[in-house]
Design a protein around this motif. Structure first.
Motif, PDB file in Angstrom:
ATOM      1  N   ALA A   1       3.050 -20.157   0.201  1.00  0.00           N
ATOM      2  CA  ALA A   1       3.589 -18.842   0.533  1.00  0.00           C
ATOM      3  C   ALA A   1       2.756 -18.210   1.642  1.00  0.00           C
ATOM      4  O   ALA A   1       1.597 -18.585   1.864  1.00  0.00           O
ATOM      5  N   VAL A   2       3.356 -17.220   2.315  1.00  0.00           N
ATOM      6  CA  VAL A   2       2.731 -16.585   3.483  1.00  0.00           C
ATOM      7  C   VAL A   2       2.768 -15.065   3.323  1.00  0.00           C
ATOM      8  O   VAL A   2       3.765 -14.494   2.885  1.00  0.00           O
ATOM      9  N   ASN A   3       1.655 -14.430   3.720  1.00  0.00           N
ATOM     10  CA  ASN A   3       1.539 -12.981   3.677  1.00  0.00           C
ATOM     11  C   ASN A   3       1.184 -12.481   5.075  1.00  0.00           C
ATOM     12  O   ASN A   3       0.369 -13.089   5.772  1.00  0.00           O
ATOM     13  N   VAL A   4       1.793 -11.348   5.500  1.00  0.00           N
ATOM     14  CA  VAL A   4       1.575 -10.851   6.863  1.00  0.00           C
ATOM     15  C   VAL A   4       1.416  -9.332   6.862  1.00  0.00           C
ATOM     16  O   VAL A   4       1.631  -8.662   5.849  1.00  0.00           O
ATOM     17  N   LEU A   5       1.078  -8.809   8.042  1.00  0.00           N
ATOM     18  CA  LEU A   5       1.116  -7.374   8.315  1.00  0.00           C
ATOM     19  C   LEU A   5       2.216  -7.110   9.349  1.00  0.00           C
ATOM     20  O   LEU A   5       2.807  -8.038   9.891  1.00  0.00           O
ATOM     21  N   ALA A   6       2.429  -5.847   9.671  1.00  0.00           N
ATOM     22  CA  ALA A   6       3.536  -5.479  10.563  1.00  0.00           C
ATOM     23  C   ALA A   6       3.324  -5.941  12.006  1.00  0.00           C
ATOM     24  O   ALA A   6       4.268  -5.965  12.794  1.00  0.00           O
ATOM     25  N   HIS A   7       2.089  -6.296  12.370  1.00  0.00           N
ATOM     26  CA  HIS A   7       1.860  -6.813  13.722  1.00  0.00           C
ATOM     27  C   HIS A   7       2.487  -8.188  13.911  1.00  0.00           C
ATOM     28  O   HIS A   7       2.640  -8.653  15.042  1.00  0.00           O
ATOM     29  N   SER A   8       2.823  -8.849  12.833  1.00  0.00           N
ATOM     30  CA  SER A   8       3.488 -10.155  12.909  1.00  0.00           C
ATOM     31  C   SER A   8       4.996  -9.923  13.014  1.00  0.00           C
ATOM     32  O   SER A   8       5.616  -9.403  12.083  1.00  0.00           O
ATOM     33  N   GLN A   9       5.567 -10.283  14.139  1.00  0.00           N
ATOM     34  CA  GLN A   9       7.006 -10.144  14.337  1.00  0.00           C
ATOM     35  C   GLN A   9       7.685 -11.422  13.856  1.00  0.00           C
ATOM     36  O   GLN A   9       7.677 -12.443  14.544  1.00  0.00           O
ATOM     37  N   GLY A  27       7.262  -0.811   4.950  1.00  0.00           N
ATOM     38  CA  GLY A  27       8.330  -1.126   5.895  1.00  0.00           C
ATOM     39  C   GLY A  27       8.404  -2.620   6.166  1.00  0.00           C
ATOM     40  O   GLY A  27       7.400  -3.328   6.117  1.00  0.00           O
ATOM     41  N   TYR A  28       9.595  -3.095   6.464  1.00  0.00           N
ATOM     42  CA  TYR A  28       9.777  -4.527   6.725  1.00  0.00           C
ATOM     43  C   TYR A  28      10.699  -4.781   7.919  1.00  0.00           C
ATOM     44  O   TYR A  28      11.308  -5.833   8.027  1.00  0.00           O
ATOM     45  N   ASP A  29      10.790  -3.798   8.829  1.00  0.00           N
ATOM     46  CA  ASP A  29      11.647  -3.972   9.995  1.00  0.00           C
ATOM     47  C   ASP A  29      11.068  -4.969  11.001  1.00  0.00           C
ATOM     48  O   ASP A  29      11.715  -5.291  12.003  1.00  0.00           O
ATOM     49  N   HIS A  30       9.869  -5.476  10.759  1.00  0.00           N
ATOM     50  CA  HIS A  30       9.293  -6.515  11.617  1.00  0.00           C
ATOM     51  C   HIS A  30       9.712  -7.921  11.176  1.00  0.00           C
ATOM     52  O   HIS A  30       9.282  -8.912  11.768  1.00  0.00           O
ATOM     53  N   GLY A  83      10.809   4.444  15.409  1.00  0.00           N
ATOM     54  CA  GLY A  83      12.166   4.332  15.913  1.00  0.00           C
ATOM     55  C   GLY A  83      13.112   5.407  15.421  1.00  0.00           C
ATOM     56  O   GLY A  83      14.259   5.481  15.877  1.00  0.00           O
ATOM     57  N   LEU A  84      12.668   6.270  14.530  1.00  0.00           N
ATOM     58  CA  LEU A  84      13.508   7.374  14.063  1.00  0.00           C
ATOM     59  C   LEU A  84      13.674   8.447  15.135  1.00  0.00           C
ATOM     60  O   LEU A  84      14.600   9.245  15.084  1.00  0.00           O
ATOM     61  N   ILE A  85      12.770   8.457  16.111  1.00  0.00           N
ATOM     62  CA  ILE A  85      12.789   9.477  17.158  1.00  0.00           C
ATOM     63  C   ILE A  85      12.968   8.812  18.520  1.00  0.00           C
ATOM     64  O   ILE A  85      12.276   7.852  18.862  1.00  0.00           O
TER      65      ILE A  85
END
Length: 328
Positions: free
Chosen positions: A48-56, A79-82, A235-237
């Motif tokens: 299994a793999v774990n990431v942060l939001a810097h990983s696209q 958030g998981y939009d990445h 991205g909300l603004i």
């Protein structure tokens, strides 16, 4: 059980070490770089793999992980939009996110509100050059204002509960009203909230539907001198429309812990590098804009919870157990 975690930051290392011991993991390897196609091969042989939001996490990366036999991916963020969740779903790769108590972001949000209404940025900048004058520093009291909260999930609810102690009027908008929130706030439609609020704070996830929710059209509906707070997703603004609102002095100020243009900026020391992020650098120069480096979440308690829930989501998936962190 073998897990590899990418983009592990120095302040997370101790939490990973403690988690490995408490969960008795067979192997937990940490990498300090985000997951990219250049280093995805490091995941070969892991479960299994774990990431942060810097990983696209795009389709190419997901297909490669799938080829390695990896069926579980988690992010140490709410958030998981990445992550390309549609591709993950089609490949049978489960996606989990992190959970942490909402108090960190909620407290930060209210702090930014208070800083804006008391013009703290200008006060601090003046004091640094020994200017202790009061001209232009007269503020307002929160108890005399109307605050609109867009999104009443866990963080939005916590913001409302904190604000209730200040005596201000609180309006709330959510697709589905939550009964106990009505103890402190009045649910209204979005247009009413935009028109009546002195302060508007965003607490919703970023989706295709609400991308650029704050734009020139919605800004026109707001009260003159409205204050905008965003501790959710950049991205909300629409940044250009926000700039126009500030330049025309329709918007009285903004507290921004996140911006659409922050990728590659927030959480990094960019030093003397030339960065093509004009809206970000222009926005932060306004005297009535407080811009911070997407760190509203950043407390010791939250960091530990992010690491542990990120790993727990993977472990539960690998064990075939019910997974409260599961997205896909």
């Amino acid at each position: 059980m073998k897990i590899i975690a990418y983009n592990v930051l120095p302040f997370e290392e101790e939490h990973f070490l403690n988690a490995k011991q408490s969960y008795n993991l067979e192997q937990l390897t940490t990498i300090d770089q985000p997951l990219t196609m250049e280093n995805v091969n490091l995941a070969k042989g892991f479960d299994a793999v774990n990431v942060l939001a810097h990983s696209q996490i795009n389709a190419e990366i997901l297909n490669t992980l799938h080829d390695f036999g990896i069926k579980h991916l988690s992010t140490r963020t709410i958030g998981y939009d990445h992550i390309n969740v549609e591709t993950a779903h089609s490949l049978g790769i489960s996606i989990s996110n992190a959970h942490y108590p909402p108090y960190n972001v909620a407290e930060f949000t209210v702090m930014i509100m208070l800083m804006l209404i008391r013009k703290i940025k200008v006060s601090i900048c003046r004091a640094l050059v020994n200017d202790f004058s009061l001209d232009g520093l007269q503020g307002k009291e929160l108890r005399s204002m109307t605050v609109g909260i867009i999104g009443t999930g866990k963080i939005g609810q916590s913001v409302i509960e904190i604000l209730s102690g200040f005596g201000c009027k609180i309006l709330a908008y959510n697709k589905t009203p939550i009964s106990h929130v009505e103890t402190y706030a009045e649910y209204v439609d979005l247009d009413t909230l935009l028109k009546q609020s002195d302060i508007i704070s965003l607490h919703i996830p970023l989706t295709e539907e609400n991308h650029h929710l704050i734009n020139k059209e919605t800004i026109k509906k707001m009260k003159k001198n409205v204050l905008l707070i965003n501790t959710s997703r950049g991205g909300l603004i629409n940044s250009e429309d926000l700039i126009d609102g500030l330049e025309s002095e329709w918007i009285g100020g903004a507290g921004l812990d996140t911006l659409e243009e922050e990728t590659g900026i927030s959480h990094f020391d960019i030093g003397t590098r030339i960065i093509n992020k004009r809206p970000l650098f222009y926005l932060k120069q306004f005297p009535n804009v407080i811009f911070t480096q997407h760190y509203a979440f950043f407390t010791e308690e939250a960091t530990n919870a992010m690491v542990r829930s990120g790993l727990e989501g993977l472990m539960l998936g690998l064990e075939g157990k019910e997974n409260p962190y599961l997205i896909v």
